[in-house]
Design a protein around this motif. Structure first.
Motif, mmCIF file in Angstrom:
data_model
loop_
_atom_site.group_PDB
_atom_site.id
_atom_site.type_symbol
_atom_site.label_atom_id
_atom_site.label_comp_id
_atom_site.label_asym_id
_atom_site.label_seq_id
_atom_site.Cartn_x
_atom_site.Cartn_y
_atom_site.Cartn_z
ATOM 1 N N PRO A 28 -43.093 -8.017 -10.345
ATOM 2 C CA PRO A 28 -42.536 -9.271 -9.802
ATOM 3 C C PRO A 28 -43.255 -10.505 -10.334
ATOM 4 C CG PRO A 28 -42.961 -7.695 -8.040
ATOM 5 C CD PRO A 28 -43.544 -7.121 -9.280
ATOM 6 N N MET A 29 -44.581 -10.395 -10.495
ATOM 7 C CA MET A 29 -45.316 -11.560 -10.976
ATOM 8 C C MET A 29 -44.832 -11.949 -12.374
ATOM 9 S SD MET A 29 -47.930 -11.994 -13.344
ATOM 10 C CE MET A 29 -49.137 -10.685 -13.390
ATOM 11 N N LEU A 30 -44.670 -10.946 -13.243
ATOM 12 C CA LEU A 30 -44.237 -11.256 -14.602
ATOM 13 C C LEU A 30 -42.786 -11.716 -14.619
ATOM 14 C CD1 LEU A 30 -46.034 -8.266 -16.236
ATOM 15 C CD2 LEU A 30 -46.583 -10.666 -16.566
ATOM 16 N N ASN A 31 -41.962 -11.125 -13.727
ATOM 17 C CA ASN A 31 -40.585 -11.615 -13.645
ATOM 18 C C ASN A 31 -40.563 -13.054 -13.186
ATOM 19 O OD1 ASN A 31 -39.189 -9.524 -14.635
ATOM 20 N ND2 ASN A 31 -38.280 -8.864 -12.704
ATOM 21 N N GLY A 32 -41.509 -13.407 -12.323
ATOM 22 C CA GLY A 32 -41.593 -14.787 -11.883
ATOM 23 C C GLY A 32 -41.911 -15.716 -13.038
ATOM 24 N N LEU A 33 -42.907 -15.350 -13.830
ATOM 25 C CA LEU A 33 -43.251 -16.189 -14.982
ATOM 26 C C LEU A 33 -42.062 -16.308 -15.925
ATOM 27 C CD1 LEU A 33 -46.873 -15.139 -16.051
ATOM 28 C CD2 LEU A 33 -46.159 -17.220 -14.902
ATOM 29 N N ALA A 34 -41.422 -15.174 -16.193
ATOM 30 C CA ALA A 34 -40.294 -15.185 -17.122
ATOM 31 C C ALA A 34 -39.171 -16.062 -16.574
ATOM 32 C CB ALA A 34 -39.788 -13.769 -17.358
ATOM 33 N N ASN A 35 -38.903 -15.902 -15.286
ATOM 34 C CA ASN A 35 -37.854 -16.688 -14.667
ATOM 35 C C ASN A 35 -38.124 -18.165 -14.768
ATOM 36 O OD1 ASN A 35 -35.455 -16.289 -13.012
ATOM 37 N ND2 ASN A 35 -36.559 -14.469 -12.381
ATOM 38 N N TYR A 36 -39.367 -18.526 -14.493
ATOM 39 C CA TYR A 36 -39.674 -19.947 -14.501
ATOM 40 C C TYR A 36 -39.617 -20.495 -15.920
ATOM 41 C CZ TYR A 36 -41.398 -24.367 -12.929
ATOM 42 O OH TYR A 36 -41.470 -25.688 -12.622
ATOM 43 N N LEU A 37 -40.199 -19.754 -16.869
ATOM 44 C CA LEU A 37 -40.455 -20.349 -18.173
ATOM 45 C C LEU A 37 -39.336 -20.163 -19.183
ATOM 46 C CD1 LEU A 37 -44.213 -19.433 -18.454
ATOM 47 C CD2 LEU A 37 -43.222 -21.691 -18.070
ATOM 48 N N VAL A 38 -38.686 -18.987 -19.168
ATOM 49 C CA VAL A 38 -37.766 -18.713 -20.274
ATOM 50 C C VAL A 38 -36.657 -19.759 -20.393
ATOM 51 C CG1 VAL A 38 -36.042 -17.079 -21.105
ATOM 52 C CG2 VAL A 38 -38.331 -16.296 -20.547
ATOM 53 N N PRO A 39 -35.924 -20.064 -19.320
ATOM 54 C CA PRO A 39 -34.862 -21.073 -19.501
ATOM 55 C C PRO A 39 -35.406 -22.402 -19.987
ATOM 56 C CG PRO A 39 -34.570 -19.917 -17.427
ATOM 57 C CD PRO A 39 -35.912 -19.500 -17.967
ATOM 58 N N LEU A 40 -36.569 -22.817 -19.461
ATOM 59 C CA LEU A 40 -37.137 -24.082 -19.926
ATOM 60 C C LEU A 40 -37.503 -24.013 -21.398
ATOM 61 C CD1 LEU A 40 -39.446 -24.967 -16.925
ATOM 62 C CD2 LEU A 40 -37.588 -26.373 -17.782
ATOM 63 N N MET A 41 -38.080 -22.884 -21.796
ATOM 64 C CA MET A 41 -38.568 -22.785 -23.170
ATOM 65 C C MET A 41 -37.447 -22.688 -24.183
ATOM 66 S SD MET A 41 -41.776 -20.254 -23.022
ATOM 67 C CE MET A 41 -43.425 -20.862 -22.771
ATOM 68 N N ILE A 42 -36.312 -22.091 -23.781
ATOM 69 C CA ILE A 42 -35.233 -21.957 -24.753
ATOM 70 C C ILE A 42 -34.212 -23.077 -24.593
ATOM 71 C CG2 ILE A 42 -35.497 -19.460 -24.912
ATOM 72 C CD1 ILE A 42 -33.024 -19.182 -23.197
ATOM 73 N N GLY A 43 -34.459 -23.996 -23.685
ATOM 74 C CA GLY A 43 -33.555 -25.125 -23.546
ATOM 75 C C GLY A 43 -32.265 -24.771 -22.840
ATOM 76 N N ALA A 44 -32.351 -23.988 -21.767
ATOM 77 C CA ALA A 44 -31.158 -23.653 -20.995
ATOM 78 C C ALA A 44 -31.256 -24.307 -19.627
ATOM 79 C CB ALA A 44 -31.032 -22.135 -20.850
ATOM 80 N N ARG A 45 -30.093 -24.452 -18.980
ATOM 81 C CA ARG A 45 -30.121 -25.094 -17.669
ATOM 82 C C ARG A 45 -30.496 -24.121 -16.572
ATOM 83 N NH1 ARG A 45 -25.979 -28.727 -19.734
ATOM 84 N NH2 ARG A 45 -27.058 -30.718 -19.801
ATOM 85 N N ASP A 46 -30.237 -22.850 -16.787
ATOM 86 C CA ASP A 46 -30.614 -21.835 -15.805
ATOM 87 C C ASP A 46 -30.520 -20.483 -16.496
ATOM 88 O OD1 ASP A 46 -31.120 -20.335 -13.476
ATOM 89 O OD2 ASP A 46 -30.178 -21.870 -12.240
#
Ligand code: HEA
Ligand code: HEA
Ligand code: CUA
Ligand code: CU
Lengths: 310, 220, 554
Positions: free
Chosen positions: C93-111
């Motif tokens: 869950p911790m890593l899913n949390g990081l991925a959830n928070y960061l991936v859309p921001l890092m790839i330029g997606a809205r969600d």
């Protein structure tokens, strides 16, 4: 010009010096590794310890190389406090990248090859599948020992006791006796769950699978008393499931067999059983339900379960 | 000093667009992205669904591997007194299920041509064939002389057919939902994601069955 | 869409996930990936504390050779639940949390691609967390068969009840698997299909590469564990014979199912941490990531290799010699792609303008402990040596060096690094450094002594041990307690700076990356205008812009 050349050469000298220091340190640590393990009481333990020494040396070399570089950067390449400039925009270096792909590949092929040879020479496993991969057994460790063909000693594991049975003499025991410098043949069986036969001083281990008979071999080379441990978690009293292996001269071994054969079977002491009975008497024991331990084995030779071993 | 340097650095590296400048955005570009957005969402769902099915197939694969290992290694495979499975009825069942893969394909074609009644008829036919399969399987289960607990064969047989049957049932239920939705006016005017996904799922269930049939009924 | 420009004019009106103003939204079924990310991280951390508390009791028991502090059954329940909670309730869950928070921001997606699926996947976490925790309170206590749940021990069920610790354990693990699959489908789809215009694969930050590599493992690995767990559950509750040797079943087959997933699972855990390292070293060394394309691709190589090494957990099990040799070699090959990453990080740091802020300290500390753990891992991969140390504390030492040394330290690095982005506030540097020092000393004091104990032959999973091991165990226990203490400055730091730390600004680290171009905390849909990416990440030291902005288009 001169200055630059001198600087460059000095830099190379420093690197070479550090590499030598790393190597010396690693070799020293590798030699220390022999002291981290129990006494070498089997032919196999010598092979395993040499392999461990090799891996410790190589591992130290890598570890101190990598960490040393990092620590150097951390100390000497710090950014001045108000300096907001960037470092050099180096994005990669093909030559370096090839080097650090190829060298580890060579290193692991070396370690894998050394491990393979070690394993092949140990030949601890009997028929569990195709025997060993290669045929490099000509100068294998077992050959250095006398090969006396006997029926394998039956090792019977259960929750939570060890019982050793010598079929030729019809002797049963809770202590494993073995003659020194002879290939030991064991047949490992379990009546209930997984257990593991583990003698740290021999550097050998084998899980015991209920429903299977596993042939297991090794060669004790040093007289003494060593610990036999259950190594594969087997439930509540797993930790208490230990016994002793006694390595003795061939003559002493025969005497022991004869002595044991003359004794009539008696119930042995058993720590799991004893603790279980005690907790049952104690109404406010804080434990949860457990599988009941098997009754103590009834054997010709019942060792005391006092801990006496090296 | 440091602040100024930082700002300059940020300006060259990030060029965070000034909020006001968004009004300058090329209008047509924006409209294009909105429309692409809707399609994209459909495509995303299809992509996600296929990823999911690939993952799901590994469960079946694991059960198949288990079955093969058990069959190759156990001394007495069939429960005592049992000779082997009857193949005839399961074969009929198999033929019905596999043909339904073609039927559902035609249903999809009709939907694509916006022939709703054609779609409904063929879709219903698929459902009927799937239900026939389930019925046939239930009948077979009821007449087998061994149960789930009868050895490794009994265990793996019911595990595999049961788990697959559950998927067939899911497929039929999904088809029911899609059929119901076809009566909502204009529901399938845009995309038919649900229909396409159900259809892919159905093909998946069929392929699994073919492997299963070969392993359990054909391989002696 | 038409009012996007309107909103852009008043960004402060948008709800700001992560800002401390409205904590109630973290208790709702929010579909915002940033809220979900923080929900994941905080929930996971609560379970980390709980599982760590169990470890404290275990270390208390192990202070002395006798089984005196707790009953043996309790000890066995403790390590089972410690391992299970740490892996299924903390790391994933911790890593899913990081991925959830960061991936859309890092790839330029809205969600994320599927926001509602995302929320559902998260809300399963507390559900199975409660199931696991509740198993402490049912008759017979929680599962006591270790986190592997090897049959036949896991089938023994001394209470005779249908609802017992083991069946609840299986249920929880199955739910965890469902949640992870939902998360994996979502993340993989997001990365494949929602990257901003211009962001080709080789313009994507390494963190996203590693998350992708990790989630692919979930997709091919978890189903195997699920298959094994289903069969185990039937054996336990219905009485089928799959793994029950008394009825002709094969307990070793279960081990294959279990490790076919649970080995790759360790790379699910470490890969995103590799991503964190790859993001952090460039920022605090002010240099581009060395060999970026190779570092990125080596993640996928690790994914591939991770699927063909699982038997190294069974070198002493009922496996034939040829299998041991084959998997020994395949396991060792993992060190090549990993080495590429390690050396690339060292080269990134080398010659940089290094700043030892808390995130950098944790990343460097984590890297050092990872190299140590990797080397003991290669030793374990050597079958003849593993036969000696298998199921001893040497293995426990190896994996805590990875899992605490690299993963937990990497997690701390990530939290400190992105804390200003998530909350808009700055943490207190002094407390952060104190936290680092305590953690680094504590972790080494705790886990180093496990290696000598294991080499001497101390088995794992024992509540009592022979007196010869006492010395190393006392040291380890002291280190364990120090680690427990080390979490306090962290908690203090997080809570107080989240509530009223100094304003951080949008990009306090002067880092390059899409996530640093939006405000802190980022607005509801992240980007007013989806950026167009024109260059590689990590452009430190060069003047290339990361994105083309609107005014340049003319
Ligand atoms: C995140 C978790 C994680 C990670 C990343 C790893 C990484 C590795 N692990 Fe570990 N491992 C565990 C978690 C992890 N492990 C756990 C939890 C267990 C026990 C489970 C249980 O039993 O309960 C375990 C157990 C375990 C075993 C079984 C031991 C036993 O039970 O007897 C083995 C055996 O091969 C092993 C090997 C390895 C190897 C080779 C790596 C490699 O990935 C390491 C590669 C890294 C390096 C090698 C260092 C960097 C490389 C260089 C600097 C290049 C140069 C190096 C060389 C040429 C050598 N691990
Ligand atoms: C992510 C994984 C992870 C992490 C982080 C840890 C962290 C720790 N582990 Fe863990 N461990 C495992 C995964 C992990 N472990 C696994 C998989 C096993 C194998 C299980 C098995 O064999 O089946 C294992 C087994 C294991 C053993 C072996 C048990 C045995 O074989 O008998 C030991 C023994 O010392 C141990 C100790 C510790 C300690 C001291 C910590 C410390 O790092 C913990 C530090 C403590 C804290 C962080 C908590 C601090 C809390 C407080 C101070 C209280 C605050 C209170 C409230 C808020 C109420 N662990
Ligand atoms: Cu883990 Cu293998
Ligand atoms: Cu591993």
């Amino acid at each position: 010009m001169f200055y630059q050349r001198w600087f460059k050469q000095r830099w190379i000298l420093v690197v070479i010096g550090l590499a030598i220091a790393d190597t010396v340190l690693s070799i020293w640590i590798g030699q220390q590794s022999y002291r981290w393990v129990p006494p070498q009481a089997s032919a196999e333990s010598i092979l395993v310890d040499d392999l461990f020494c090799l891996m410790t040396t190589v591992g130290s070399l890598i570890f101190f190389g990598v960490v040393g570089t990092l620590v150097y950067s951390m100390i000497f390449q710090r950014s001045p406090k108000y300096d907001t400039s960037d470092g050099p925009p180096i994005e990669g270096n093909l030559k370096l990248e090839v080097i650090w792909t190829v060298i580890p590949s060579i290193v692991i092929v070396g370690i894998a090859f050394a491990s393979y040879q070690t394993y092949d020479r140990m030949e601890i496993l009997g028929d569990i599948g195709p025997k060993s991969l290669g045929m490099a057994t000509a100068n294998a460790a077992p050959m250095t020992a006398e090969v006396v063909k006997t029926d394998p000693i039956e090792v019977r594991a259960r929750q939570w006791a060890w019982e050793f049975y010598y079929p030729e003499q019809a002797v049963s025991s809770t202590e494993l006796h073995l003659p020194v410098n002879q290939r030991a043949n064991l047949k490992l069986t379990s009546e209930d769950v997984l257990h593991g036969f583990f003698v740290p001083a021999f550097r050998i281990k084998q899980d015991i699978i209920p429903g299977r008979e596993i042939d297991f071999e090794f060669t004790p080379i040093r007289e003494g008393r060593y610990r036999v441990r259950d190594s594969d978690y087997s439930g509540t009293y797993f930790a208490a499931n230990q016994s002793t292996v006694v390595v003795e001269s061939a003559a002493a071994y025969q005497d022991w067999l004869a002595m044991a054969a003359a004794q009539s079977p008696t119930p042995a002491q058993n720590r799991a059983y004893r603790e279980f009975q005690r907790s049952r008497e104690n109404p406010n024991s804080q434990g949860w339900a457990t599988v009941e331990p098997a009754a103590p084995p009834v054997v010709n030779y019942a060792s005391s379960d006092e801990e006496s071993y090296e | 000093m440091a602040m100024a340097a930082t700002n300059r650095w940020l300006q060259t590296h990030l060029r965070r667009s000034d909020p006001v400048s968004t009004t300058n955005v090329d209008q047509s570009l924006e409209v294009a992205t909105v429309h692409a957005g809707e399609h994209e969402e459909e495509d995303n769902r299809m992509f996600g669904f296929i990823v999911f099915l690939l993952s799901e197939s590994v469960i079946f694969l694991s059960f198949f591997v288990g079955y093969i290992v058990y069959k190759l290694s156990s001394a007495e495979w069939y429960p005592a007194g049992f000779e082997g499975l009857e193949v005839r009825e399961p074969l009929i069942n198999t033929i019905v299920l596999v043909s339904s893969s073609f039927v559902i394909y035609f249903a999809e074609r009709f939907l694509h041509k916006e022939n709703l009644w054609g779609f409904r008829i063929f879709w219903l036919l698929t459902m009927a064939m799937g239900s026939f399969f389930l019925f046939g399987q239930a009948v077979e289960w009821l007449h087998l002389p061994f149960g789930f607990k009868d050895g490794l064969f009994g265990g793996t047989f019911y595990l595999l057919t049961g788990f697959h049957g559950l998927h067939v049932l899911t497929g039929v239920l999904l088809q029911g939902v899609m059929l119901g939705r076809s009566f909502i006016p204009n529901n399938y005017a845009g995309g038919e994601y649900g229909v396409n996904a159900t259809s892919i799922f159905w093909h998946f269930v069929d392929v699994i069955w073919i492997i299963l049939f070969i392993l359990i009924y054909v391989w002696r | 869409m038409s009012n996007a420009s309107l909103e852009a004019l008043q960004p402060s009106l948008q709800p700001q996930p992560g800002a401390p103003d409205n904590w109630k939204r973290f208790f709702t079924f929010s579909t915002d990936h940033k809220v979900i990310g923080i929900q994941y991280i905080v929930t996971a951390f609560v379970f980390f504390l709980f599982a760590g508390l169990l470890a404290m009791v275990m270390r208390g028991e192990l202070l002395t050779p006798e089984a005196d502090l707790v009953d043996r059954t309790v000890y066995n329940g403790l390590f089972t639940m410690h391992g299970t909670l740490m892996l299924f309730m903390w790391t994933f869950p911790m890593l899913n949390g990081l991925a959830n928070y960061l991936v859309p921001l890092m790839i330029g997606a809205r969600d994320m691609a599927f926001p509602r699926l995302n929320a559902a996947a998260f809300w399963l976490v507390p559900v199975f967390g409660v199931i696991l925790t509740a198993s402490f309170f049912i008759p017979g206590g929680p599962s006591q068969s270790g986190w592997w749940a090897y049959p036949p021990v896991s089938l023994q069920n001394p209470t005779g009840n249908l609802i017992n610790g083991q069946s609840m354990w299986i249920l929880a693990v199955a739910l965890s698997g469902i949640s992870s699959i939902m998360g994996a489908v979502n993340i993989v789809t997001t990365i494949f299909r929602m990257r901003a215009p211009g962001m080709g694969w080789f313009k994507m930050p390494v963190f996203c590469w590693t998350v992708l590599a990790a989630q692919l493992i979930q997709l091919f690995g978890l189903p195997a564990l699920t298959a094994g767990a289903v069969m185990l559950l039937f054996d336990l509750t219905v009485g089928t014979s799959f793994f029950n040797p008394e009825l002709g079943g094969d307990p070793v087959l279960y081990q294959h199912f279990f490790w076919f997933y649970s080995h790759p699972a360790v790379y699910v855990i470490i890969l995103p941490i590799f991503g964190v390292f790859s993001e952090i070293f460039p920022v605090y060394s002010r240099k581009p990531l060395f060999g970026y394309p190779v570092v990125a691709v080596s993640s996928l190589v690790i994914t591939g290799l991770s699927g063909i090494v699982w038997v190294h957990h069974m070198f002493a099990s009922g496996t034939p010699g040829w299998m041991r040799m084959l998997f020994m070699f395949s396991t060792m090959t993992i060190s090549v792609p990993t080495g590429i990453k390690v050396f690339a990080w060292v080269a990134t740091v080398w010659g940089g303008k290094i700043r030892l802020n808390t995130p950098m300290l944790f990343a460097l500390g984590g890297l050092i402990m990872w190299v140590f753990a990797g080397i003991t891992g290669i030793m374990l991969a050597s079958a003849p040596f593993d036969i000696h140390v298998n199921n001893t504390y040497f293995v426990v030492g190896h994996f805590h060096y990875v899992i605490y040394g690299a993963v937990v330290m990497g997690f701390y690095a990530a939290i400190y690094h992105w804390f200003p982005k998530m909350t808009g506030r700055m943490y207190y540097e002094g407390l952060g450094k104190l936290h680092f020092v305590l953690t680094f000393i504590g972790a080494n004091l705790n886990f180093f002594p496990m290696h000598p104990a294991g080499l001497m032959g101390m088995p794992r999973r024992v509540a009592s041990y022979d007196p010869e091991f006492a010395f190393w165990n006392v040291l380890a226990s002291l280190g364990g307690f120090l680690l427990g203490v080390s979490t306090l400055p962290f908690l203090l730091n997080m809570l107080s700076s989240w509530a009223r730390g100094p304003e951080a600004g949008d990009n306090p680290w002067r880092a390059i990356g899409l996530e640093w171009m939006v405000s802190s905390p980022p607005p509801h849909e992240n980007f007013d205008e989806i950026p167009v990416v024109v260059s590689r990440p990590y452009g430190y030291g060069s003047d290339e812009p990361l994105v083309a902005n609107a005014s340049e288009k003319e």
